[in-house]
Design a protein around this motif. Structure first.
Motif, PDB file in Angstrom:
ATOM      1  N   HIS A 100       0.824  -1.210   0.000  1.00 29.53           N
ATOM      2  CA  HIS A 100       0.000   0.000   0.000  1.00 29.53           C
ATOM      3  C   HIS A 100       0.854   1.255   0.000  1.00 29.53           C
ATOM      4  N   ILE A 101       0.206   2.364  -0.377  1.00 26.83           N
ATOM      5  CA  ILE A 101       0.759   3.683  -0.072  1.00 26.83           C
ATOM      6  C   ILE A 101      -0.297   4.429   0.723  1.00 26.83           C
ATOM      7  N   LEU A 102       0.132   5.342   1.559  1.00 25.14           N
ATOM      8  CA  LEU A 102      -0.772   6.190   2.319  1.00 25.14           C
ATOM      9  C   LEU A 102      -0.589   7.609   1.801  1.00 25.14           C
ATOM     10  N   LEU A 103      -1.655   8.149   1.232  1.00 33.41           N
ATOM     11  CA  LEU A 103      -1.616   9.442   0.562  1.00 33.41           C
ATOM     12  C   LEU A 103      -2.543  10.414   1.276  1.00 33.41           C
ATOM     13  N   GLU A 104      -2.046  11.603   1.609  1.00 33.92           N
ATOM     14  CA  GLU A 104      -2.915  12.656   2.161  1.00 33.92           C
ATOM     15  C   GLU A 104      -3.426  13.470   0.993  1.00 33.92           C
ATOM     16  N   GLY A 105      -4.736  13.387   0.759  1.00 35.22           N
ATOM     17  CA  GLY A 105      -5.335  13.962  -0.442  1.00 35.22           C
ATOM     18  C   GLY A 105      -5.407  15.479  -0.463  1.00 35.22           C
ATOM     19  N   PHE A 106      -5.395  16.029  -1.698  1.00 38.88           N
ATOM     20  CA  PHE A 106      -5.537  17.464  -1.929  1.00 38.88           C
ATOM     21  C   PHE A 106      -6.908  17.829  -2.487  1.00 38.88           C
ATOM     22  N   ASP A 107      -7.647  16.842  -2.971  1.00 39.26           N
ATOM     23  CA  ASP A 107      -8.962  17.083  -3.560  1.00 39.26           C
ATOM     24  C   ASP A 107      -9.878  17.740  -2.538  1.00 39.26           C
ATOM     25  N   GLN A 108     -10.735  18.630  -2.977  1.00 41.47           N
ATOM     26  CA  GLN A 108     -11.635  19.350  -2.070  1.00 41.47           C
ATOM     27  C   GLN A 108     -12.456  18.410  -1.197  1.00 41.47           C
ATOM     28  N   LYS A 109     -12.895  17.308  -1.755  1.00 38.70           N
ATOM     29  CA  LYS A 109     -13.762  16.374  -1.020  1.00 38.70           C
ATOM     30  C   LYS A 109     -12.999  15.629   0.069  1.00 38.70           C
ATOM     31  N   ILE A 110     -11.700  15.439  -0.124  1.00 38.21           N
ATOM     32  CA  ILE A 110     -10.939  14.621   0.820  1.00 38.21           C
ATOM     33  C   ILE A 110      -9.708  15.344   1.349  1.00 38.21           C
ATOM     34  N   GLU A 111      -9.662  16.645   1.214  1.00 40.47           N
ATOM     35  CA  GLU A 111      -8.480  17.400   1.621  1.00 40.47           C
ATOM     36  C   GLU A 111      -8.092  17.076   3.064  1.00 40.47           C
ATOM     37  N   GLY A 112      -6.843  16.707   3.245  1.00 35.03           N
ATOM     38  CA  GLY A 112      -6.327  16.412   4.565  1.00 35.03           C
ATOM     39  C   GLY A 112      -6.643  15.017   5.073  1.00 35.03           C
ATOM     40  N   GLN A 113      -7.447  14.269   4.336  1.00 34.43           N
ATOM     41  CA  GLN A 113      -7.815  12.918   4.751  1.00 34.43           C
ATOM     42  C   GLN A 113      -6.855  11.904   4.144  1.00 34.43           C
ATOM     43  N   PRO A 114      -6.417  10.929   4.923  1.00 36.38           N
ATOM     44  CA  PRO A 114      -5.532   9.910   4.367  1.00 36.38           C
ATOM     45  C   PRO A 114      -6.295   8.933   3.477  1.00 36.38           C
ATOM     46  N   GLN A 115      -5.631   8.499   2.415  1.00 39.28           N
ATOM     47  CA  GLN A 115      -6.185   7.492   1.514  1.00 39.28           C
ATOM     48  C   GLN A 115      -5.209   6.326   1.483  1.00 39.28           C
ATOM     49  N   LEU A 116      -5.703   5.131   1.695  1.00 39.23           N
ATOM     50  CA  LEU A 116      -4.893   3.936   1.586  1.00 39.23           C
ATOM     51  C   LEU A 116      -5.102   3.379   0.182  1.00 39.23           C
ATOM     52  N   VAL A 117      -4.038   3.320  -0.602  1.00 39.89           N
ATOM     53  CA  VAL A 117      -4.133   2.892  -1.992  1.00 39.89           C
ATOM     54  C   VAL A 117      -3.318   1.618  -2.167  1.00 39.89           C
ATOM     55  N   TYR A 118      -3.922   0.601  -2.736  1.00 34.70           N
ATOM     56  CA  TYR A 118      -3.212  -0.650  -3.000  1.00 34.70           C
ATOM     57  C   TYR A 118      -2.217  -0.458  -4.145  1.00 34.70           C
ATOM     58  N   ASN A 119      -0.998  -0.922  -3.943  1.00 39.26           N
ATOM     59  CA  ASN A 119       0.028  -0.793  -4.979  1.00 39.26           C
ATOM     60  C   ASN A 119      -0.400  -1.457  -6.282  1.00 39.26           C
ATOM     61  N   ALA A 120      -1.159  -2.545  -6.195  1.00 38.09           N
ATOM     62  CA  ALA A 120      -1.603  -3.249  -7.396  1.00 38.09           C
ATOM     63  C   ALA A 120      -2.514  -2.381  -8.267  1.00 38.09           C
ATOM     64  N   ALA A 121      -3.146  -1.370  -7.674  1.00 37.70           N
ATOM     65  CA  ALA A 121      -4.046  -0.493  -8.419  1.00 37.70           C
ATOM     66  C   ALA A 121      -3.307   0.671  -9.077  1.00 37.70           C
ATOM     67  N   ILE A 122      -2.029   0.862  -8.729  1.00 34.26           N
ATOM     68  CA  ILE A 122      -1.268   2.020  -9.205  1.00 34.26           C
ATOM     69  C   ILE A 122      -0.599   1.727 -10.533  1.00 34.26           C
ATOM     70  N   SER A 123      -0.744   2.672 -11.449  1.00 33.42           N
ATOM     71  CA  SER A 123      -0.060   2.602 -12.738  1.00 33.42           C
ATOM     72  C   SER A 123       1.229   3.417 -12.705  1.00 33.42           C
ATOM     73  N   THR A 124       1.142   4.678 -12.231  1.00 33.18           N
ATOM     74  CA  THR A 124       2.266   5.606 -12.291  1.00 33.18           C
ATOM     75  C   THR A 124       2.245   6.546 -11.094  1.00 33.18           C
ATOM     76  N   ILE A 125       3.426   6.883 -10.587  1.00 36.14           N
ATOM     77  CA  ILE A 125       3.566   7.901  -9.551  1.00 36.14           C
ATOM     78  C   ILE A 125       4.548   8.938 -10.068  1.00 36.14           C
ATOM     79  N   ILE A 126       4.132  10.197 -10.030  1.00 32.65           N
ATOM     80  CA  ILE A 126       4.961  11.285 -10.544  1.00 32.65           C
ATOM     81  C   ILE A 126       5.180  12.314  -9.433  1.00 32.65           C
ATOM     82  N   PRO A 127       6.434  12.598  -9.097  1.00 34.34           N
ATOM     83  CA  PRO A 127       6.685  13.684  -8.136  1.00 34.34           C
ATOM     84  C   PRO A 127       6.232  15.005  -8.731  1.00 34.34           C
TER      85      PRO A 127
END
Length: 70
Positions: free
Chosen positions: A39-66
């Motif tokens: 997994h990765i743990l991402l603190e979202g920037f989207d208005q609906k989830i701003e400041g909320q952590p999101q747990l994302v499965y690595n298997a669902a990820i295609s690309t990560i860009i800094p």
């Protein structure tokens, strides 16, 4: 210490802003708070989830860009 390429990459972007593209085409943006082999743990920037952590499965990820702050 022999670290994998992905582990070195995750260490370099931890606590930094990233764009995460899922295999489904959805784009998530936020700060990469933590990661492990499943997994990765991402603190979202989207208005609906701003400041909320999101747990994302690595298997669902295609690309990560800094993201560079301007």
């Amino acid at each position: 210490e022999n670290k994998s390429f992905s582990e070195r990459f995750f260490e370099s972007v931890k606590n930094k802003e990233v764009a995460v593209y899922l295999a489904s085409g959805i784009k998530l943006t936020g700060i990469l708070l933590d990661y492990n082999n499943e997994h990765i743990l991402l603190e979202g920037f989207d208005q609906k989830i701003e400041g909320q952590p999101q747990l994302v499965y690595n298997a669902a990820i295609s690309t990560i860009i800094p993201r560079n702050k301007k």
